[in-house]
Motif scaffolding. Sequence first.
Motif, PDB file in Angstrom:
ATOM      1  N   VAL A  66      -3.796   4.575  -2.279  1.00 25.95           N
ATOM      2  CA  VAL A  66      -3.295   5.422  -1.184  1.00 25.95           C
ATOM      3  C   VAL A  66      -4.022   5.008   0.088  1.00 25.95           C
ATOM      4  N   GLY A  67      -3.295   4.363   0.963  1.00 23.56           N
ATOM      5  CA  GLY A  67      -3.903   3.848   2.187  1.00 23.56           C
ATOM      6  C   GLY A  67      -4.382   4.950   3.101  1.00 23.56           C
ATOM      7  N   ALA A  68      -5.517   4.726   3.729  1.00 23.08           N
ATOM      8  CA  ALA A  68      -6.081   5.724   4.638  1.00 23.08           C
ATOM      9  C   ALA A  68      -5.426   5.621   6.009  1.00 23.08           C
ATOM     10  N   LEU A  69      -5.125   6.771   6.597  1.00 22.99           N
ATOM     11  CA  LEU A  69      -4.596   6.869   7.950  1.00 22.99           C
ATOM     12  C   LEU A  69      -5.653   7.532   8.829  1.00 22.99           C
ATOM     13  N   PRO A  70      -5.508   7.452  10.138  1.00 27.77           N
ATOM     14  CA  PRO A  70      -6.485   8.112  11.011  1.00 27.77           C
ATOM     15  C   PRO A  70      -6.563   9.612  10.704  1.00 27.77           C
ATOM     16  N   ASP A  71      -7.772  10.145  10.728  1.00 24.47           N
ATOM     17  CA  ASP A  71      -7.967  11.558  10.400  1.00 24.47           C
ATOM     18  C   ASP A  71      -8.927  12.188  11.400  1.00 24.47           C
ATOM     19  N   ASP A  72      -9.306  13.434  11.137  1.00 25.21           N
ATOM     20  CA  ASP A  72     -10.170  14.155  12.067  1.00 25.21           C
ATOM     21  C   ASP A  72     -11.658  13.898  11.844  1.00 25.21           C
ATOM     22  N   GLY A  73     -12.030  13.179  10.790  1.00 23.85           N
ATOM     23  CA  GLY A  73     -13.426  12.838  10.551  1.00 23.85           C
ATOM     24  C   GLY A  73     -14.304  14.009  10.169  1.00 23.85           C
TER      25      GLY A  73
ATOM     26  N   MET B 112       0.837  -1.176   0.000  1.00 24.16           N
ATOM     27  CA  MET B 112       0.000   0.000   0.000  1.00 24.16           C
ATOM     28  C   MET B 112       0.887   1.246   0.000  1.00 24.16           C
ATOM     29  N   SER B 113       0.624   2.164  -0.906  1.00 31.36           N
ATOM     30  CA  SER B 113       1.414   3.390  -1.010  1.00 31.36           C
ATOM     31  C   SER B 113       0.869   4.446  -0.055  1.00 31.36           C
ATOM     32  N   ARG B 114       1.759   5.208   0.564  1.00 27.87           N
ATOM     33  CA  ARG B 114       1.349   6.251   1.510  1.00 27.87           C
ATOM     34  C   ARG B 114       1.478   7.648   0.926  1.00 27.87           C
ATOM     35  N   GLU B 115       1.714   7.766  -0.359  1.00 24.73           N
ATOM     36  CA  GLU B 115       1.889   9.092  -0.943  1.00 24.73           C
ATOM     37  C   GLU B 115       0.567   9.663  -1.431  1.00 24.73           C
ATOM     38  N   ARG B 116       0.626  10.853  -1.968  1.00 24.43           N
ATOM     39  CA  ARG B 116      -0.585  11.503  -2.460  1.00 24.43           C
ATOM     40  C   ARG B 116      -0.695  11.356  -3.970  1.00 24.43           C
ATOM     41  N   ARG B 117      -1.909  11.391  -4.482  1.00 24.63           N
ATOM     42  CA  ARG B 117      -2.174  11.313  -5.912  1.00 24.63           C
ATOM     43  C   ARG B 117      -2.978  12.565  -6.310  1.00 24.63           C
ATOM     44  N   VAL B 118      -2.626  13.142  -7.467  1.00 25.71           N
ATOM     45  CA  VAL B 118      -3.284  14.364  -7.933  1.00 25.71           C
ATOM     46  C   VAL B 118      -3.829  14.131  -9.336  1.00 25.71           C
TER      47      VAL B 118
ATOM     48  N   VAL C 118      -5.838  12.971  -3.599  1.00 29.26           N
ATOM     49  CA  VAL C 118      -6.091  11.905  -2.632  1.00 29.26           C
ATOM     50  C   VAL C 118      -4.836  11.755  -1.779  1.00 29.26           C
ATOM     51  N   THR C 119      -4.981  11.962  -0.479  1.00 29.46           N
ATOM     52  CA  THR C 119      -3.873  11.779   0.462  1.00 29.46           C
ATOM     53  C   THR C 119      -4.292  10.719   1.482  1.00 29.46           C
ATOM     54  N   PRO C 120      -3.370  10.260   2.309  1.00 26.77           N
ATOM     55  CA  PRO C 120      -3.749   9.284   3.338  1.00 26.77           C
ATOM     56  C   PRO C 120      -4.751   9.827   4.360  1.00 26.77           C
ATOM     57  N   TYR C 121      -4.802  11.146   4.539  1.00 25.77           N
ATOM     58  CA  TYR C 121      -5.664  11.743   5.551  1.00 25.77           C
ATOM     59  C   TYR C 121      -6.982  12.287   5.014  1.00 25.77           C
TER      60      TYR C 121
END
Length: 166
Positions: A130-137, A1-7, A63-66
Amino acid sequence: MSRERRVYRRREGQVLILLGLWVVVMAVVLALDRPGETMLAVTIVGPVGPILYLFGPSVSVVVTPYEVVVNNTFHRWRIARSLLGAAELDDTFLDPRGHGPVDVAALQTAFDRRAIAAGVRWFRAAVTEVGALPDDGRRRLRVRWVNVAVLALAIGGWVLSENYIP
């Protein structure tokens, strides 16, 4: 799983060709250098380029992980990844859980607003890659003031052109 951003940025051929023609016309107008006519042409034709930019390549989706950032012409949505599942894209609208739909202009054509199939496929793949990481919701909306200023200057140019019409 990639942790970078896609544009993904809308690069529609028709708009890019019109932007190229606008650059050529503006170069010719400035090269002629006729005092009254140059200013008239700049104030009438000049605003066309920035307006083409606003409704063409200025829109994007990131699209970013957050979060997923949707940059439409005059506003920017920041949507937490926890509000979106892999299949939350319905045509060209995102449907975050607990919120209303968000229009993704980058996934539509500029003139007739049809879905761009390659863009929709790109978005679905990017959300998966792009794998999702914990975010602020949260989901946030901000105005893109630079684009509002560009449009105001373009309209101001056309209003100013009345002073140069013989």
